[in-house]
Design a protein around this motif. Sequence first.
Motif, PDB file in Angstrom:
ATOM      1  N   UNK A  16      25.819  84.946  67.215  1.00 56.43           N
ATOM      2  CA  UNK A  16      24.665  84.046  67.307  1.00 56.43           C
ATOM      3  C   UNK A  16      25.079  82.722  67.948  1.00 56.43           C
ATOM      4  N   UNK A  17      26.210  82.192  67.516  1.00 54.78           N
ATOM      5  CA  UNK A  17      26.704  80.930  68.078  1.00 54.78           C
ATOM      6  C   UNK A  17      26.931  81.064  69.579  1.00 54.78           C
ATOM      7  N   UNK A  18      27.563  82.146  69.987  1.00 60.62           N
ATOM      8  CA  UNK A  18      27.858  82.367  71.404  1.00 60.62           C
ATOM      9  C   UNK A  18      26.565  82.482  72.228  1.00 60.62           C
ATOM     10  N   UNK A  19      25.625  83.283  71.728  1.00 63.71           N
ATOM     11  CA  UNK A  19      24.364  83.489  72.447  1.00 63.71           C
ATOM     12  C   UNK A  19      23.572  82.184  72.515  1.00 63.71           C
ATOM     13  N   UNK A  20      23.511  81.447  71.401  1.00 61.93           N
ATOM     14  CA  UNK A  20      22.785  80.177  71.383  1.00 61.93           C
ATOM     15  C   UNK A  20      23.407  79.164  72.332  1.00 61.93           C
ATOM     16  N   UNK A  45      14.284  74.155  72.646  1.00 56.36           N
ATOM     17  CA  UNK A  45      15.704  73.806  72.778  1.00 56.36           C
ATOM     18  C   UNK A  45      16.231  73.199  71.484  1.00 56.36           C
ATOM     19  N   UNK A  46      15.438  72.347  70.856  1.00 56.28           N
ATOM     20  CA  UNK A  46      15.879  71.741  69.602  1.00 56.28           C
ATOM     21  C   UNK A  46      16.054  72.789  68.506  1.00 56.28           C
ATOM     22  N   UNK A  47      15.126  73.750  68.415  1.00 58.30           N
ATOM     23  CA  UNK A  47      15.252  74.786  67.381  1.00 58.30           C
ATOM     24  C   UNK A  47      16.477  75.656  67.633  1.00 58.30           C
ATOM     25  N   UNK A  48      16.787  75.929  68.897  1.00 58.55           N
ATOM     26  CA  UNK A  48      18.004  76.676  69.220  1.00 58.55           C
ATOM     27  C   UNK A  48      19.246  75.852  68.883  1.00 58.55           C
ATOM     28  N   UNK A  49      19.176  74.549  69.106  1.00 57.10           N
ATOM     29  CA  UNK A  49      20.289  73.667  68.757  1.00 57.10           C
ATOM     30  C   UNK A  49      20.497  73.640  67.243  1.00 57.10           C
ATOM     31  N   UNK A  85      15.656  76.360  59.046  1.00 62.72           N
ATOM     32  CA  UNK A  85      16.137  76.644  60.398  1.00 62.72           C
ATOM     33  C   UNK A  85      15.565  77.957  60.919  1.00 62.72           C
ATOM     34  N   UNK A  86      15.541  78.983  60.067  1.00 60.26           N
ATOM     35  CA  UNK A  86      15.002  80.279  60.479  1.00 60.26           C
ATOM     36  C   UNK A  86      13.508  80.174  60.780  1.00 60.26           C
ATOM     37  N   UNK A  87      12.771  79.408  59.966  1.00 67.39           N
ATOM     38  CA  UNK A  87      11.352  79.229  60.246  1.00 67.39           C
ATOM     39  C   UNK A  87      11.159  78.462  61.546  1.00 67.39           C
ATOM     40  N   UNK A  88      11.999  77.465  61.803  1.00 62.44           N
ATOM     41  CA  UNK A  88      11.892  76.690  63.040  1.00 62.44           C
ATOM     42  C   UNK A  88      12.064  77.591  64.261  1.00 62.44           C
ATOM     43  N   UNK A  89      13.051  78.473  64.224  1.00 65.95           N
ATOM     44  CA  UNK A  89      13.294  79.355  65.369  1.00 65.95           C
ATOM     45  C   UNK A  89      12.241  80.458  65.430  1.00 65.95           C
ATOM     46  N   UNK A  90      11.663  80.822  64.282  1.00 64.51           N
ATOM     47  CA  UNK A  90      10.572  81.795  64.269  1.00 64.51           C
ATOM     48  C   UNK A  90       9.328  81.211  64.921  1.00 64.51           C
ATOM     49  N   UNK A  91       9.076  79.921  64.695  1.00 68.07           N
ATOM     50  CA  UNK A  91       7.973  79.229  65.369  1.00 68.07           C
ATOM     51  C   UNK A  91       8.158  79.315  66.881  1.00 68.07           C
ATOM     52  N   UNK A  92       9.378  79.105  67.336  1.00 65.96           N
ATOM     53  CA  UNK A  92       9.687  79.230  68.765  1.00 65.96           C
ATOM     54  C   UNK A  92       9.343  80.621  69.274  1.00 65.96           C
ATOM     55  N   UNK A  93       9.776  81.630  68.536  1.00 69.63           N
ATOM     56  CA  UNK A  93       9.528  83.023  68.921  1.00 69.63           C
ATOM     57  C   UNK A  93       8.032  83.314  69.033  1.00 69.63           C
ATOM     58  N   UNK A  94       7.279  82.978  68.006  1.00 70.02           N
ATOM     59  CA  UNK A  94       5.875  83.361  67.940  1.00 70.02           C
ATOM     60  C   UNK A  94       5.005  82.559  68.902  1.00 70.02           C
ATOM     61  N   UNK A  95       5.232  81.240  68.981  1.00 70.00           N
ATOM     62  CA  UNK A  95       4.401  80.428  69.876  1.00 70.00           C
ATOM     63  C   UNK A  95       4.640  80.811  71.331  1.00 70.00           C
TER      64      UNK A  95
END
Length: 226
Positions: A16-20, A45-49, A85-95
Motif C-alpha cells: 500500500x505504501x509503495x502504490x500510494x 491527493x490529501x486522502x492518499x497522503x 483514514x479508510x473512510x476518507x479514502x473511501x470518499x475518494x473512491x465513491x465520489x
Amino acid sequence: MYNKNRILSLLYKCIIIMVAAIGLYLNSGMPNGKFASAMFLYYTILSNLFCLLYFIVACIVVVQRIRKDGIYGESTWAIHAKGAVIMAITVTLLIYWFILVGAGFEMGEGTSPLANLIVHLFVPVLSILDWVIFDIKGQLNRFDPFKWLIIPLCYYVFTVIAAKLGMTFYNGSHYPYFFIDSDILGWGTVMLSVLGLAVAFLVIGYIVFAMDKILCIWRNKIERIK
C-alpha cells in the motif's frame, strides 16, 4: 475472521505504501519536470497522503510487535484513527467513480490514466481490504461513523476558505470540484450537496459498523466451535 500473520500484514501494508507513493509522485507534476503544489490541495491527493502516512506508522508498529511478541497476533494500530483514514479514502473512491468520472473531471494537465487509477481505485481498494483481512473485528463503536466525517467536512471548510483567499485550481474555478462550487451553483445548492453527501457517507459508515459487529460475532462462534 482475520489473518493473524504479522509478516503478511507487514508485506501487504508495504505494498500500500509503495502504490500510494507512486500515485502521489505521478500526480505531483514531477514526472513533467515541475512540482505542482496545487495538486496537494485536492481531496484525492490529501486522502492518499493520509493513507501513506498512516500505513508507514502502522508498518513500524507491526515490526515492533513482531520483535516483541512474535509473528502471530494483532497488527492493527489505532483502529479508530484508521477508520477515519479508510473512510476518507473511501470518499475518494465513491465520489470519483459515481460523480466525477461522468463529468469528465481532471485534476491537472497531462495526468495519465494510470495516475488516476492509482489514487482513485488502487489505493482505496487496497486500504479497505487491509481492514477486511488483517483487523480484529468488533473494535469499532457506534459513534465512529460520525467521527469519520471529520476529515471530509474539514476539507470542505478548507476549500471555502481557500476560495475566499483567491485560490484557483486547474479547472479555472476557485473550487476543486464542481459540486461544491458556490460561484456557479449557489450556496443553497452546494449546502444541499454537502448535506446529502454527509448523510450518504454516514449511512456507509454505519453499514461498515454493522459489518464489523457481524464479522465479530461470526469469529466468536467459529472459535467456540473449535
